[in-house]
Design a protein around this motif. Structure first.
Motif, PDB file in Angstrom:
ATOM      1  N   SER A   1       0.837  -1.193   0.000  1.00  0.00           N
ATOM      2  CA  SER A   1       0.000   0.000   0.000  1.00  0.00           C
ATOM      3  C   SER A   1       0.867   1.237   0.000  1.00  0.00           C
ATOM      4  CB  SER A   1      -0.949   0.023   1.212  1.00  0.00           C
ATOM      5  OG  SER A   1      -0.224   0.179   2.426  1.00  0.00           O
ATOM      6  N   VAL A   2       0.349   2.289  -0.646  1.00  0.00           N
ATOM      7  CA  VAL A   2       0.941   3.624  -0.597  1.00  0.00           C
ATOM      8  C   VAL A   2      -0.035   4.481   0.193  1.00  0.00           C
ATOM      9  CG1 VAL A   2       1.744   5.601  -1.925  1.00  0.00           C
ATOM     10  CG2 VAL A   2       2.020   3.284  -2.841  1.00  0.00           C
ATOM     11  N   ASN A   3       0.444   5.071   1.281  1.00  0.00           N
ATOM     12  CA  ASN A   3      -0.422   5.787   2.212  1.00  0.00           C
ATOM     13  C   ASN A   3      -0.180   7.287   2.108  1.00  0.00           C
ATOM     14  OD1 ASN A   3      -1.544   3.438   4.222  1.00  0.00           O
ATOM     15  ND2 ASN A   3       0.492   2.974   3.421  1.00  0.00           N
ATOM     16  N   LEU A   4      -1.262   8.032   1.869  1.00  0.00           N
ATOM     17  CA  LEU A   4      -1.178   9.479   1.658  1.00  0.00           C
ATOM     18  C   LEU A   4      -1.985  10.184   2.739  1.00  0.00           C
ATOM     19  CD1 LEU A   4      -1.901   9.547  -2.200  1.00  0.00           C
ATOM     20  CD2 LEU A   4       0.314   9.238  -1.064  1.00  0.00           C
ATOM     21  N   TYR A   5      -1.316  11.055   3.490  1.00  0.00           N
ATOM     22  CA  TYR A   5      -1.998  11.841   4.520  1.00  0.00           C
ATOM     23  C   TYR A   5      -1.891  13.311   4.135  1.00  0.00           C
ATOM     24  CZ  TYR A   5      -3.557  13.540   9.071  1.00  0.00           C
ATOM     25  OH  TYR A   5      -4.255  14.157  10.080  1.00  0.00           O
ATOM     26  N   TRP A   6      -3.061  13.975   4.019  1.00  0.00           N
ATOM     27  CA  TRP A   6      -3.116  15.328   3.471  1.00  0.00           C
ATOM     28  C   TRP A   6      -3.387  16.378   4.544  1.00  0.00           C
ATOM     29  CZ3 TRP A   6      -1.772  16.398  -1.438  1.00  0.00           C
ATOM     30  CH2 TRP A   6      -1.713  15.321  -2.330  1.00  0.00           C
ATOM     31  N   ARG A   7      -2.724  17.514   4.394  1.00  0.00           N
ATOM     32  CA  ARG A   7      -2.993  18.709   5.204  1.00  0.00           C
ATOM     33  C   ARG A   7      -3.002  19.914   4.272  1.00  0.00           C
ATOM     34  NH1 ARG A   7       1.501  19.317   9.545  1.00  0.00           N
ATOM     35  NH2 ARG A   7       2.831  18.930   7.729  1.00  0.00           N
ATOM     36  N   ARG A   8      -3.626  20.993   4.707  1.00  0.00           N
ATOM     37  CA  ARG A   8      -3.704  22.201   3.892  1.00  0.00           C
ATOM     38  C   ARG A   8      -3.332  23.418   4.725  1.00  0.00           C
ATOM     39  NH1 ARG A   8      -9.349  24.350   1.322  1.00  0.00           N
ATOM     40  NH2 ARG A   8      -9.673  24.931   3.507  1.00  0.00           N
ATOM     41  N   PHE A   9      -2.572  24.344   4.113  1.00  0.00           N
ATOM     42  CA  PHE A   9      -2.164  25.588   4.773  1.00  0.00           C
ATOM     43  C   PHE A   9      -2.529  26.766   3.881  1.00  0.00           C
ATOM     44  CE2 PHE A   9       0.810  22.234   5.931  1.00  0.00           C
ATOM     45  CZ  PHE A   9       0.775  22.282   7.321  1.00  0.00           C
ATOM     46  N   LYS A  10      -3.066  27.812   4.475  1.00  0.00           N
ATOM     47  CA  LYS A  10      -3.310  29.038   3.725  1.00  0.00           C
ATOM     48  C   LYS A  10      -1.988  29.779   3.557  1.00  0.00           C
ATOM     49  CE  LYS A  10      -6.942  31.453   3.879  1.00  0.00           C
ATOM     50  NZ  LYS A  10      -8.068  32.364   4.172  1.00  0.00           N
ATOM     51  N   VAL A  11      -1.711  30.197   2.350  1.00  0.00           N
ATOM     52  CA  VAL A  11      -0.465  30.921   2.091  1.00  0.00           C
ATOM     53  C   VAL A  11      -0.400  32.181   2.953  1.00  0.00           C
ATOM     54  CG1 VAL A  11       0.857  32.174   0.339  1.00  0.00           C
ATOM     55  CG2 VAL A  11      -0.234  29.996  -0.250  1.00  0.00           C
ATOM     56  N   SER A  12      -1.529  32.817   3.177  1.00  0.00           N
ATOM     57  CA  SER A  12      -1.556  34.042   3.986  1.00  0.00           C
ATOM     58  C   SER A  12      -1.186  33.788   5.439  1.00  0.00           C
ATOM     59  CB  SER A  12      -2.945  34.688   3.911  1.00  0.00           C
ATOM     60  OG  SER A  12      -3.943  33.791   4.382  1.00  0.00           O
ATOM     61  N   ASP A  13      -1.254  32.515   5.893  1.00  0.00           N
ATOM     62  CA  ASP A  13      -0.890  32.180   7.269  1.00  0.00           C
ATOM     63  C   ASP A  13       0.568  31.745   7.403  1.00  0.00           C
ATOM     64  OD1 ASP A  13      -3.467  32.716   8.132  1.00  0.00           O
ATOM     65  OD2 ASP A  13      -4.135  30.628   7.949  1.00  0.00           O
ATOM     66  N   ILE A  14       1.257  31.612   6.301  1.00  0.00           N
ATOM     67  CA  ILE A  14       2.652  31.163   6.327  1.00  0.00           C
ATOM     68  C   ILE A  14       3.561  32.384   6.441  1.00  0.00           C
ATOM     69  CG2 ILE A  14       4.465  29.984   5.026  1.00  0.00           C
ATOM     70  CD1 ILE A  14       2.267  28.342   3.656  1.00  0.00           C
ATOM     71  N   PRO A  15       4.487  32.404   7.388  1.00  0.00           N
ATOM     72  CA  PRO A  15       5.370  33.568   7.555  1.00  0.00           C
ATOM     73  C   PRO A  15       6.344  33.713   6.383  1.00  0.00           C
ATOM     74  CG  PRO A  15       6.047  31.791   9.021  1.00  0.00           C
ATOM     75  CD  PRO A  15       4.757  31.352   8.393  1.00  0.00           C
TER      76      PRO A  15
END
Length: 407
Positions: free
Chosen positions: A308-322
């Protein structure tokens, strides 16, 4: 990515062409015998070479569009990029089938759905920066398939940062140049102007007939570690951590943020989200490396793909990234890499990433394949049409040439 924005492309060892011999392979399968490996390898090479030559020829046929209409040209090349994604997805389904297990945190809730027939559909935006850890040489293949499985399909709008030497590979390298991939030498004095120009093209606004401003779809794929996880990379990461008095993650290489910072700074305002994928391959023992077990040879010739290939996703708003300074961004990226390391520790310990935050199941399970098996025929469409037109013109010319003689 490394200190320059370039993504390392592994050599033969990194590509997994010298897999560690295993009597009990983590794929759970027995390797095919030598004769069958030769047969599978020959069939694979014929298939892949035929498809690559077909795609490149299709690209060459479309080159005149560049001087006729740039929008038509880029749309045409996006079509050939779709063809390549279909080729790699189909070959994985036939030669290296594996289960894809998908989950993610609350930031991507509702954006991944199981579909009838065992398929999956993603609902990611048309413009994202996609980052991932780099486990094995073929990580990009699974991520490109995600773009195919997205709604709308975006496998024609993938952009990858590559080592400059790859452009000289016959047909494949030339084709990647026509895909508008970004080639880097890892010398910032040379790379930054070239990269700035490419990113400038990716952030140019368009105007619809109704007067509405929009941007072309874009999935910019980055591997901040710069190379896949291997013994040599592990040593360099440990040395870097010691030199800079920071913690070295166990399951990852320390990320180098220069390239990603530059991309975010250049594209800020035209892209809203960074999508982060943490990739894990089933069966890799603690302290060992996926490139030793799931290389090109073992996966496609020996019939030993990962279970199996396991993919765990997260999302970040560019405006919240320093993004005020490189130093602030580097701290943010390193902390997120430690979070990814914790996810991989959970996977290594339990065999699973955290489950989905929504939906009827904890994980979506599917496989890399095209929606319809006959989609592979699409890559031959342009050549078929050109062949038919050429043959018809030849017959017409022959008929016209013969007419005076008949009279």
């Amino acid at each position: 990515m490394t200190d320059s924005p370039a993504t390392n492309i592994p050599g033969p060892d990194d590509a997994g062409l010298t897999e560690k011999p295993k009597s009990d392979h983590p794929s759970g399968k027995q390797s095919y015998g030598k004769l069958m490996q030769v047969v599978r390898g020959f069939a694979f090479i014929v298939y892949f070479a035929t498809c690559i030559l077909t795609i490149f020829t299709t690209q060459v046929i479309g080159l005149p569009l560049y001087v006729v209409n740039r929008d038509w040209y880029y749309a045409y090349m996006a079509m050939t990029k779709q063809h390549f994604a279909i080729v790699t997805s189909f070959m994985t389904y036939i030669w290296g089938p594996t289960k894809i297990r998908i989950s993610g945190d609350a930031t991507v809730a509702g954006q991944m759905r199981a579909m009838p027939g065992g398929r999956v559909e993603f609902d990611f935006p048309e413009r994202v920066i996609l980052v991932a850890n780099h486990q094995i040489y073929t990580d990009w293949l699974y991520l490109w398939w995600v773009a195919y499985a997205n709604r709308p399909r975006l496998h024609g709008h993938i952009y990858i940062i590559l080592k400059a030497s790859l452009r000289y590979i016959p047909f494949i390298g030339w084709g990647m140049m026509l895909y508008s991939f970004i080639f880097m030498t890892r010398k910032m004095a040379t790379d930054q102007p070239r990269m700035a120009y490419r990113l400038w093209k990716l952030r140019q606004p368009k105007t619809s007939p109704s007067g509405k401003t929009y941007y072309d779809p874009m999935w910019l794929m980055l591997f901040p570690e710069g190379t896949n996880l291997c013994a040599n990379g592990r040593t360099k990461s440990e040395s870097w951590a010691k030199k800079n008095d920071i913690r070295d993650p166990e399951h990852l290489l320390l990320p180098r943020g220069t390239g990603m910072y530059f991309c975010l700074s250049e594209l800020k305002g035209t892209v809203e989200y960074v999508y982060d994928c943490t990739i894990a391959y089933e069966g890799i023992p603690r302290g060992e490396y996926g490139e030793q077990l799931f290389g090109l040879s073992s996966t496609y010739f020996q019939g030993l793909p990962p279970k199996s290939v396991n993919l765990y996703w997260r999302r970040f708003k560019v405006s919240d990234i320093p993004l005020a300074t490189q130093a602030e961004f580097d701290i943010w990226l390193r902390e997120e890499w430690y979070n990814k390391d914790a996810l991989l520790e959970e996977y290594t310990t339990t065999g699973r990433f955290p489950p989905l935050q929504d939906g009827p199941t904890q994980f979506i399970e599917t496989e890399v394949r095209t929606k319809y098996p006959w989609e592979i025929v699409n890559i031959f469409t342009v050549l078929g049409i050109v062949g038919l037109v050429t043959n018809s013109l030849k017959k017409l010319w022959a008929a016209r040439s013969a007419a005076p003689l008949a009279s």
